[in-house]
Design an enzyme around this catalytic site. Structure first.
Site, short mmCIF file in Angstrom:
data_model
loop_
_atom_site.label_atom_id
_atom_site.label_comp_id
_atom_site.label_asym_id
_atom_site.label_seq_id
_atom_site.Cartn_x
_atom_site.Cartn_y
_atom_site.Cartn_z
N GLU A 13 97.02 -34.32 -26.35
CA GLU A 13 96.41 -35.34 -25.51
C GLU A 13 97.20 -36.63 -25.48
O GLU A 13 97.17 -37.36 -24.50
CB GLU A 13 94.98 -35.62 -25.99
CG GLU A 13 94.17 -36.45 -25.04
CD GLU A 13 92.69 -36.49 -25.41
OE1 GLU A 13 91.90 -36.95 -24.59
OE2 GLU A 13 92.34 -36.07 -26.53
N TYR A 50 83.92 -30.81 -23.32
CA TYR A 50 83.81 -30.96 -24.77
C TYR A 50 82.53 -31.73 -25.15
O TYR A 50 81.60 -31.21 -25.72
CB TYR A 50 85.03 -31.68 -25.32
CG TYR A 50 86.23 -30.81 -25.63
CD1 TYR A 50 86.35 -29.53 -25.11
CD2 TYR A 50 87.25 -31.28 -26.44
CE1 TYR A 50 87.46 -28.75 -25.38
CE2 TYR A 50 88.37 -30.51 -26.72
CZ TYR A 50 88.47 -29.24 -26.20
OH TYR A 50 89.57 -28.47 -26.48
#
Length: 382
Positions: A234, A117
């Site tokens: 997450e 990311y």
């Protein structure tokens, strides 16, 4: 809201505790331990689908496993990115073929993943991604740089957020690709040495790396939606296990304060009690969120991150303070063969400097709460 446990949950907890006591490795490598967990079915407890070699468990049983794992001081996981991030994303957005290909090796602990990311110019502001992927027939060619990529030096695969529409800006034109790491000359991993002396994070350079078109998750250009869905996975059950580790660290700081006499200072005692009380509040907030519809609220993960990030940073600062001048000195058994060594409390302090940055900086978390929860005007973006 009730977040109670029943007899089946306690039996599950007892089974987990007994298995960990019997099978915890003595010097086993990280990959060997992942395979051990996978062979016993302990990977993928929270997946909404079974049939991949994993056990299935209720939410309270997942909490029990996470807490027992932390209490046993079991090894840090190298497969958690595949288990906790990639797998739920594939279950939500992947094709049947993608699930059949990638979920069983994750459940067996055989394939490790990393997350592509962040970039040098797109960290907390993820919409600034510049890594590009160009389609050539049945293949995408990925070119660009990722940074702060946890465990990339061990990973077999990387899920990469890349720009597939030339000229697109911000969250438009992004795609979510599954890229194999074993591509000499096309994928290069450079470990980043940290203040702690360790190198969990890495730079990753893609130079025309191949990703098969069938390994595009979601539609082309729909990567932002997939990526945001992944970030929602997450923080969940793992938060409670994290707090057990925090409690262990707090206990060490308290014992150190007593041993050095720092606890005789009423101001220090007050700060220690405050840390303990805030940790209890974080636990109840996590239980309340997990046990209610608030788990799906856009601001819930941001609140949790804000709570524990600064708390953990303060704990590291307090650890150095109660140690006194000795906090600046290395271990007594220092050796020139290992010129840079630190103990657990020094590691807590140094690594804690990043607590309010990684996983989404405090500024970004506050912006998410302001815009998505409170409905305040969006910040101007250049």
């Amino acid at each position: 809201m009730e977040f109670g446990t029943g007899a089946r949950d306690e039996a599950f907890r007892a089974e987990a505790r007994a298995w960990l006591a019997e099978r915890l490795p003595a010097g086993a490598g990280r990959r060997e331990w992942e395979r051990e967990l996978g062979a016993a079915g302990w990977i993928g407890l929270g997946w909404s689908e079974d049939g991949y070699g994993n056990r299935t468990a209720s939410l309270t049983q997942q909490v029990a496993w996470a807490e027992e794992y932390a209490r046993a001081d079991a090894p840090a996981r190298s497969g958690h990115i595949g288990e906790k991030l990639l797998a739920p994303t594939l279950i939500a957005h992947g094709t049947p073929e993608q699930k059949a290909r990638f979920l069983p090796p994750v459940a067996r602990g055989e394939e490790l993943w990393c997350q592509g990311y962040s970039e040098p110019g797109a960290g907390s502001d993820l919409a600034g991604v510049r890594t590009a992927a160009v389609r050539e027939g049945d293949t995408y060619r990925v070119t660009g740089q990722k940074i702060w990529t946890s465990l990339a030096h061990e990973a077999d695969w990387c899920f990469v957020l890349a720009r597939t529409r030339p000229g697109s800006v911000r969250h438009h034109g992004l795609s979510f690709l599954l890229v194999p790491m074993d591509q000499p000359g096309r994928v290069e991993v450079r470990p980043i040495r940290q203040l702690t002396g360790t190198s969990e994070f890495n730079e990753v350079f893609f130079d025309g790396a191949e990703a098969r078109a069938e390994h595009l998750v979601g539609a082309e250009g729909d990567g932002w939606r997939v990526a945001m869905s992944l970030l929602g996975f997450e923080r969940g059950v793992s938060t409670l296990a994290q707090q057990i580790g925090f409690a262990r660290e707090l206990g060490t700081v308290i014992r150190t304060a007593v041993a050095t006499g720092a606890a005789d200072d009423p101001v220090v005692r007050d700060r220690l009690v405050d840390q303990w009380a805030q940790l209890r509040a974080m636990r109840w907030n996590a239980l309340r969120t997990l046990g209610s519809s608030e788990a799906e609220a856009p601001g819930a993960p941001s609140v949790a991150k804000l709570l524990w990030g600064r708390w953990h940073q303060r704990l590291g600062e307090l650890a150095m303070e109660v140690r006194g001048a000795g906090a600046a000195v290395g271990p007594a058994d220092w050796s020139p063969k290992e010129p840079y060594r630190i103990d657990d409390l020094q590691h807590l302090f140094l690594f804690g400097r990043a607590d309010t940055v990684y996983g989404g900086s405090d500024e970004i978390q506050r912006t998410i709460i302001a815009e998505r929860v409170l409905g305040l005007p969006k910040e101007p973006r250049g």
